[in-house]
Design an enzyme around this catalytic site. Structure first.
Site, PDB file in Angstrom:
ATOM      1  N   PHE A 281     -15.956 -30.591  41.045  1.00 37.80           N
ATOM      2  CA  PHE A 281     -15.669 -31.666  40.089  1.00 37.80           C
ATOM      3  C   PHE A 281     -16.096 -32.979  40.731  1.00 37.80           C
ATOM      4  O   PHE A 281     -15.898 -33.186  41.922  1.00 37.80           O
ATOM      5  CB  PHE A 281     -14.186 -31.725  39.734  1.00 37.80           C
ATOM      6  CG  PHE A 281     -13.680 -30.565  38.919  1.00 37.80           C
ATOM      7  CD1 PHE A 281     -14.531 -29.748  38.194  1.00 37.80           C
ATOM      8  CD2 PHE A 281     -12.328 -30.285  38.869  1.00 37.80           C
ATOM      9  CE1 PHE A 281     -14.059 -28.686  37.448  1.00 37.80           C
ATOM     10  CE2 PHE A 281     -11.837 -29.218  38.127  1.00 37.80           C
ATOM     11  CZ  PHE A 281     -12.701 -28.422  37.419  1.00 37.80           C
TER      12      PHE A 281
ATOM     13  N   VAL B 188     -10.508 -29.970  43.420  1.00 39.09           N
ATOM     14  CA  VAL B 188      -9.631 -30.230  44.559  1.00 39.09           C
ATOM     15  C   VAL B 188      -8.407 -29.322  44.519  1.00 39.09           C
ATOM     16  O   VAL B 188      -7.976 -28.805  45.551  1.00 39.09           O
ATOM     17  CB  VAL B 188      -9.220 -31.719  44.589  1.00 39.09           C
ATOM     18  CG1 VAL B 188      -8.055 -31.968  45.514  1.00 39.09           C
ATOM     19  CG2 VAL B 188     -10.414 -32.581  44.987  1.00 39.09           C
TER      20      VAL B 188
ATOM     21  N   VAL C 276     -10.831 -37.155  43.596  1.00 45.74           N
ATOM     22  CA  VAL C 276      -9.945 -37.120  42.436  1.00 45.74           C
ATOM     23  C   VAL C 276      -9.991 -38.507  41.809  1.00 45.74           C
ATOM     24  O   VAL C 276      -9.481 -39.467  42.376  1.00 45.74           O
ATOM     25  CB  VAL C 276      -8.501 -36.744  42.843  1.00 45.74           C
ATOM     26  CG1 VAL C 276      -7.614 -36.682  41.614  1.00 45.74           C
ATOM     27  CG2 VAL C 276      -8.476 -35.420  43.592  1.00 45.74           C
TER      28      VAL C 276
ATOM     29  N   THR D 271      -3.866 -40.644  32.605  1.00 47.86           N
ATOM     30  CA  THR D 271      -2.545 -40.045  32.824  1.00 47.86           C
ATOM     31  C   THR D 271      -2.293 -39.906  34.320  1.00 47.86           C
ATOM     32  O   THR D 271      -3.090 -40.356  35.135  1.00 47.86           O
ATOM     33  CB  THR D 271      -2.472 -38.654  32.165  1.00 47.86           C
ATOM     34  OG1 THR D 271      -3.369 -37.774  32.849  1.00 47.86           O
ATOM     35  CG2 THR D 271      -2.842 -38.723  30.680  1.00 47.86           C
TER      36      THR D 271
ATOM     37  N   HIS E 273      -2.419 -37.153  35.909  1.00 43.62           N
ATOM     38  CA  HIS E 273      -3.046 -35.902  36.339  1.00 43.62           C
ATOM     39  C   HIS E 273      -3.668 -36.038  37.725  1.00 43.62           C
ATOM     40  O   HIS E 273      -3.499 -35.165  38.576  1.00 43.62           O
ATOM     41  CB  HIS E 273      -4.103 -35.469  35.316  1.00 43.62           C
ATOM     42  CG  HIS E 273      -4.810 -34.212  35.679  1.00 43.62           C
ATOM     43  ND1 HIS E 273      -4.230 -32.975  35.537  1.00 43.62           N
ATOM     44  CD2 HIS E 273      -6.048 -33.999  36.197  1.00 43.62           C
ATOM     45  CE1 HIS E 273      -5.083 -32.051  35.948  1.00 43.62           C
ATOM     46  NE2 HIS E 273      -6.193 -32.647  36.346  1.00 43.62           N
TER      47      HIS E 273
END
Length: 150
Positions: A11, A43, A68, A73, A75
Site C-alpha cells: 500500500f 502495514v 500509513v 478517520t 483508521h
C-alpha cells in the site's frame, strides 16, 4: 556480516518502493547482506511474515518498511499502532531485532515522501547495530569491570 530480511508493505507503493531502494543502498553501505525481501499488502499485514523470518537461520534481523497515510478517520492510527505493537511483541518473543521503518500515522503523502530516506536508513541502521550488539552481548563475559557493548 549481518544478514537482513526486509518486509515491505505494498500500500502506498510509490512511497514504499523508494523506501526499499534506500534500505537496500544503506544495507550495502553498512556491509550487511539482504537475504530476503518480502512484500505484503499493507502495514497491518507485516506481522504475518515476521515470525517465519525470525525463525530463519540466515536472518539476523528484520527491517519493516511501510507508510500509513492519514485519512479522514482514525483508521491510519489504528493500523499503525496495532502493527507497531505486534512488531515489538514478535521481536521480544523471537529474540531477533525487528526494526520499525513505518512512516505514519498522521503523515500526509507529502510528509511521507519527505521522510522516505530518513525512515528507511534509520530502520536499517538500527537493525544492523542491534544484530551486531546482540552478538557481542552473547559473547561478553563480566571480568570484574563494567562490560560496555556499543
Amino acid at each position: 556480516m549481518v544478514k537482513l530480511a526486509l518486509v515491505v508493505a505494498e500500500f502506498n507503493y510509490d512511497i514504499t518502493h523508494l523506501m526499499l531502494q534506500k534500505a537496500l543502498e544503506h544495507a550495502k553501505f553498512l556491509g550487511a547482506e539482504v537475504t530476503y525481501v518480502v512484500k505484503v499488502p499493507g502495514v497491518f499485514d507485516i506481522p504475518m511474515v515476521l515470525k517465519e523470518l525470525a525463525l530463519k537461520e540466515d536472518v539476523d534481523a528484520v527491517v519493516t518498511l511501510g507508510a500509513v497515510i492519514q485519512g479522514a478517520t482514525k483508521h491510519d492510527e489504528i493500523v499503525a499502532q496495532q502493527a507497531a505493537r505486534k512488531i515489538l511483541d514478535l521481536a521480544v518473543e523471537s529474540g531477533k531485532p525487528i526494526t520499525l521503518g513505518i512512516i505514519g500515522h498522521g503523515a500526509n503523502r507529502m510528509q511521507a515522501l519527505e521522510r522516505v530516506e530518513e525512515y528507511a536508513r534509520r530502520a536499517v541502521e538500527a537493525a544492523v547495530k542491534l544484530a551486531r550488539r546482540k552478538k557481542l552481548l552473547k559473547e561478553a563475559k563480566y571480568g570484574g569491570s563494567t562490560v560496555v557493548i556499543d
